[in-house]
Design a protein around this motif. Structure first.
Motif, short mmCIF file in Angstrom:
data_model
loop_
_atom_site.label_atom_id
_atom_site.label_comp_id
_atom_site.label_asym_id
_atom_site.label_seq_id
_atom_site.Cartn_x
_atom_site.Cartn_y
_atom_site.Cartn_z
N ASP A 213 6.39 -20.83 34.07
CA ASP A 213 6.82 -22.22 34.04
C ASP A 213 6.19 -22.99 35.19
N GLY A 214 6.61 -24.22 35.37
CA GLY A 214 6.03 -25.04 36.41
C GLY A 214 6.21 -24.47 37.81
N GLY A 232 3.95 -17.26 22.35
CA GLY A 232 3.79 -18.60 22.89
C GLY A 232 4.94 -19.05 23.76
N GLU A 233 6.16 -18.60 23.42
CA GLU A 233 7.35 -19.03 24.15
C GLU A 233 7.35 -18.59 25.61
N VAL A 234 6.48 -17.67 25.96
CA VAL A 234 6.44 -17.14 27.33
C VAL A 234 5.87 -18.17 28.30
N VAL A 235 5.09 -19.13 27.79
CA VAL A 235 4.42 -20.12 28.63
C VAL A 235 5.01 -21.51 28.37
N ARG A 238 3.35 -27.44 28.20
CA ARG A 238 3.13 -28.77 28.77
C ARG A 238 2.84 -28.68 30.26
N GLU A 239 3.57 -27.83 30.96
CA GLU A 239 3.33 -27.65 32.39
C GLU A 239 1.94 -27.07 32.64
N PRO A 263 0.01 -27.75 16.95
CA PRO A 263 -0.04 -29.13 16.44
C PRO A 263 -1.21 -29.92 17.03
N PRO A 264 -1.81 -30.81 16.26
CA PRO A 264 -2.93 -31.61 16.76
C PRO A 264 -2.59 -32.44 18.00
N VAL A 265 -1.30 -32.75 18.19
CA VAL A 265 -0.90 -33.58 19.33
C VAL A 265 -0.70 -32.76 20.61
N SER A 266 -0.86 -31.45 20.54
CA SER A 266 -0.64 -30.62 21.74
C SER A 266 -1.62 -31.01 22.84
N PRO A 267 -1.12 -31.15 24.07
CA PRO A 267 -2.02 -31.48 25.19
C PRO A 267 -2.97 -30.35 25.56
N LEU A 268 -2.76 -29.18 24.97
CA LEU A 268 -3.65 -28.06 25.29
C LEU A 268 -5.03 -28.21 24.66
#
Length: 318
Positions: A213-214, A232-235, A238-239, A263-268
């Motif tokens: 997490d952050g 995926g839930e491990v990370v 967004r942080e 999703p296409p909107v993911s900041p990754l």
């Protein structure tokens, strides 16, 4: 455990159906029922004796009165939890360890790709720009591996062959010979500050949700490289994306995501220094047949009233 012949087996989901169709002879003369959709599986639930699959979201397993074996094509049980109504007499098994070599190779390949700046190199190539990108040397660095199961141990072997010092964290007190150091899982955040690279190879459980997490990312060195081949839930995505944009993390390779497809909107998607792959680290040419062979082996053990190979503890989630 109830003994006796299992005459009918069910396979659920595209991967399981395809794997059984290619290696069906392994199951002998048993009837095979292919269920490609949730609706088709739920319609069969009252006559299911054994099922091979992943992601069987069943509202009430108590309907499956004949059920004796749930066999997962992967290693984690998160895809069937909370398993409401499931009888304690039902054996649950998983394909633990079968994909460990492939996943470890993938993790190390991603570490090397990040260290040698391949995302930047390929971007320069596409734009026909002669831009030097200075690589990092992994040899002599420290790798922190979260998870000391089959995947984590295989990662450790390969990383040590590259000349890295490998620290492992796990839910258990005993040292693991593949690691130079082994520590309790509760020290993960502290140890992240020592790492030049981190590989996440843990199951998805309430304890591992947003393990990275952050707060942990803030402890990491600005050059730290991160690879996730677990869940995926491990990370906290967004942080992580924010740290990549800020340049406070050296790079990240993610094969798994909280929502898949991502999703296409993911900041990754456009985060600098990120390599994103569509949950393929487990894949290898013979994996499907190996899974069906293990399923057949466990069917025979259930029929004889014996414990299964690779049992799953649903209370722990793996």
């Amino acid at each position: 455990m109830r003994a006796g012949r299992i005459g009918t087996v069910h396979c659920y989901g595209r991967f399981a159906v395809d794997a059984v169709s290619r290696a069906g002879a392994v199951l002998g003369d048993r009837e095979v029922v292919a269920c490609r959709t949730p609706e088709s599986f739920l319609a069969e639930l009252d006559r299911v004796e054994a099922v091979l699959g992943l992601g069987m979201r069943v509202p009430d397993w108590s309907v499956a009165r004949r059920l004796r074996l749930i066999h997962l094509v992967g290693s984690g049980a998160d895809s069937i939890l909370p398993a409401a109504g499931l009888s304690p007499d039902v054996r649950v098994a998983a394909a633990k360890g079968l994909s460990a070599p492939a996943m470890a190779e993938f993790a190390v390949a991603m570490l090397l790709a990040l260290a040698k700046r391949l995302p930047e190199v390929l971007a320069s190539q596409r734009s026909r720009a002669w831009e030097p990108h200075h690589p990092v040397v992994l040899s002599g660095g420290t790798l922190l591996v979260a998870g000391a199961g089959p995947v984590g141990r295989e990662v450790a072997r390969r990383a040590k062959a590259l000349g890295m010092d490998v620290i492992g964290v796990r839910n258990g007190p005993d040292p693991v010979p593949e690691f130079d150091e082994t520590h309790p899982a509760g020290r993960f955040a502290e140890l992240a500050g020592r790492a030049d690279a981190i590989v996440l190879a843990v199951p998805a459980t309430p304890l591992t949700r947003h393990l990275l997490d952050g707060k942990v990312l803030d402890r990491c060195r600005p050059s730290c490289l991160i690879v996730n081949v677990s869940r995926g839930e491990v990370v906290d995505e967004r942080e992580l994306a924010g740290r990549l944009r800020a340049g406070s993390i050296g790079g990240a390779a993610l094969d798994v995501f909280e929502k898949e497809p991502l999703p296409p909107v993911s900041p990754l998607w456009d985060a600098p220094g990120a390599i994103l792959t569509p949950h393929v680290s487990w894949s290898s040419p013979g994996y499907g047949r190996q899974v069906v062979e293990l399923f057949a082996r466990n069917l025979e053990r259930v029929e004889r009233g014996e414990p299964v190979v690779n049992p799953v503890d649903l209370a722990r989630g793996y």
